[in-house]
Design a protein around this motif. Structure first.
Motif, PDB file in Angstrom:
ATOM      1  N   SER A  71       0.843  -1.207   0.000  1.00 20.65           N
ATOM      2  CA  SER A  71       0.000   0.000   0.000  1.00 20.65           C
ATOM      3  C   SER A  71       0.870   1.247   0.000  1.00 20.65           C
ATOM      4  O   SER A  71       0.605   2.228  -0.738  1.00 20.65           O
ATOM      5  N   LEU A  94      -6.508  -3.981  -3.155  1.00 16.06           N
ATOM      6  CA  LEU A  94      -5.171  -4.563  -3.224  1.00 16.06           C
ATOM      7  C   LEU A  94      -5.213  -6.005  -2.743  1.00 16.06           C
ATOM      8  O   LEU A  94      -5.773  -6.297  -1.678  1.00 16.06           O
ATOM      9  N   LEU A 151      -8.572  -0.042  -0.785  1.00 16.59           N
ATOM     10  CA  LEU A 151      -7.854   1.231  -0.791  1.00 16.59           C
ATOM     11  C   LEU A 151      -8.837   2.310  -1.252  1.00 16.59           C
ATOM     12  O   LEU A 151      -9.954   1.992  -1.699  1.00 16.59           O
TER      13      LEU A 151
END
Length: 442
Positions: free
Chosen positions: A53, A138, A133
């Motif tokens: 991330s 993800l 996200l």
């Protein structure tokens, strides 16, 4: 199982218990390691998602990671739009989205763990973590082959080491059972060698205070009781034979004299009277011996009923010219046996004592005591302790009695739940009495 030796049965039971313990311990360890590996893999995926991330926020690409975030052949990653289109991915996953529509919908709401039997480019089971996200979803995943390999190795170790441990434990249990049973086998061999001629021998007992030692002590105490009982029986048979021999010899002699020729009517009558007396003595002796034999077996026949003690004392006093000085008391007893015991006491007092024979009663501590007193010299001091033994007499030469009178008295007293006692009176004479439990009339 019942036909197997105890040693083998103990070993089998121990082996079964050990097998259950090993199986339970192996299952628990396997389940615990499996859970710990799953937790470690999930924690690893969480950390990888955080790192990826951060990489995406800085504009980095999943396909050009340096191997620290995504390991070739072991882990993978994929970035999807919220409608499921692939934005970025590691090389094997650029063409196929890993999430189904329903899974994608769940992943948009929060982190989602998914197990897959295989993924493109990796023909191994895998675990995937999908996290939302701001504009993407993800995915980070890793193969579960390492976990499976560890669990397989652990299972193989249990399958190999478990039986070996079970065999060693069974062998140890077999040896331990043999050591525990060795004292019992030693006692068995000694017991097999003991006979009626060697009852003085005892079983070997170890110095420990365990169950086997206590068993040996108990068996030795039983052997001592058997030895004592056999010795008493032998003395009883010997004394009974001696007592029976005298009247039988007299009876034989009288009958032989009666059969001789030339005997007058008076001589025949005297011989027959003597033979009748000897026969009566034999009959009384046989009855006494039978009563004592029944007492040894614990089955003296009694016909208990509410009995007035004063009536019994008066009936006995009439036969032996004795005096009665008693209160009216009631006991539950066999009147015939009670009269027999008191008659034996009165007869002994008349033949061995002197002066007036007195029958009296006394109530004490819940018992009724029936006393027979005389005014003679009393018992010899060393005789009181054995006065109630069979064939025991104060005068070694004997006085025509069988030595069973007081033994019969004690037998009758015990059959009624009481006891027989003897003592010398302070003013002179003997005092012999029965102490019987009170049974009031209802």
């Amino acid at each position: 199982m019942k036909r197997l030796p105890i040693r083998l049965r103990l070993t089998l039971v121990f082996s079964l218990a050990m097998a259950l313990v090993l199986a339970g311990a192996g299952w628990f360890a396997y389940a615990r390691v499996s859970t710990d590996l799953s937790r470690a893999l999930d924690q690893q995926l969480r950390g990888r998602v955080q790192d990826l991330s951060a990489l995406i926020r800085r504009g980095g690409s999943l396909g050009i990671t340096d191997g620290r975030l995504v390991e070739q052949g072991e882990s993978f990653a994929q970035l999807l739009t919220r409608d499921g289109r692939i934005v970025d991915a590691t090389p094997p996953l650029r063409r196929a989205a890993l999430l189904h529509p329903d899974e994608l919908a769940r992943a948009r709401r929060g982190p989602l763990f998914i197990n897959r039997p295989s993924v493109p480019g990796l023909d191994e089971p895998a675990r995937i973590l999908a996290v939302p996200l701001p504009r993407f979803v993800l995915l980070a995943g890793a193969t579960r082959e390492n976990r499976a390999e560890i669990l397989n190795n652990l299972r193989d170790a249990f399958l190999i080491g478990g039986p070996l441990a079970l065999v060693l434990a069974s062998l140890a249990g077999y040896l331990l059972a043999g050591a525990a049973l060795r004292p019992i086998e030693s006692m068995r061999r000694r017991a097999a060698a003991i006979s009626s001629a060697s009852l003085a021998e005892r079983l070997p007992v170890g110095e420990t205070s365990d169950e086997v030692s206590r068993l040996g002590e108990t068996l030795n105490a039983m052997l001592a009781r058997i030895e004592g009982g056999l010795a008493r029986e032998r003395r009883f048979v010997a004394d009974a034979s001696h007592q029976l021999r005298t009247p039988l010899a007299l009876l034989t002699a009288e009958l032989e004299l009666a059969l001789r020729r030339g005997r007058s009517a008076e001589e025949l009558r005297a011989a027959l009277q003597s033979a009748a007396d000897s026969t009566e003595r034999l009959s009384r002796l046989a009855e006494d011996l039978l009563l004592l034999a029944r007492a040894e077996e614990g089955r003296v026949p009694l016909q208990a009923e509410e009995t007035d003690v004063l009536d019994v004392l008066r009936a006995v006093a009439c036969r032996f010219d004795a005096r009665v000085d008693a209160d009216a008391l009631v006991v539950r007893a066999d009147r015939v046996r009670l009269e027999q015991a008191l008659s034996n006491l009165a007869d002994n007092a008349r033949r061995h004592g002197a002066g007036q024979v007195t029958l009296t009663t006394r109530a004490r501590n819940g018992l009724v005591e029936l006393h027979v007193l005389d005014e003679g010299a009393g018992f010899p001091h060393d005789f009181i302790g054995r006065a109630f033994e069979r064939f025991s007499r104060a005068d070694a030469a004997g006085s025509g009695g069988s030595g069973l009178g007081l033994a019969i008295v004690e037998t009758i007293a015990r059959a009624h739940g009481g006891e027989a006692l003897a003592a010398n009176r302070p003013e002179g004479g003997a005092d012999v009495w029965l102490a019987l439990p009170v049974r009031p009339v209802r």
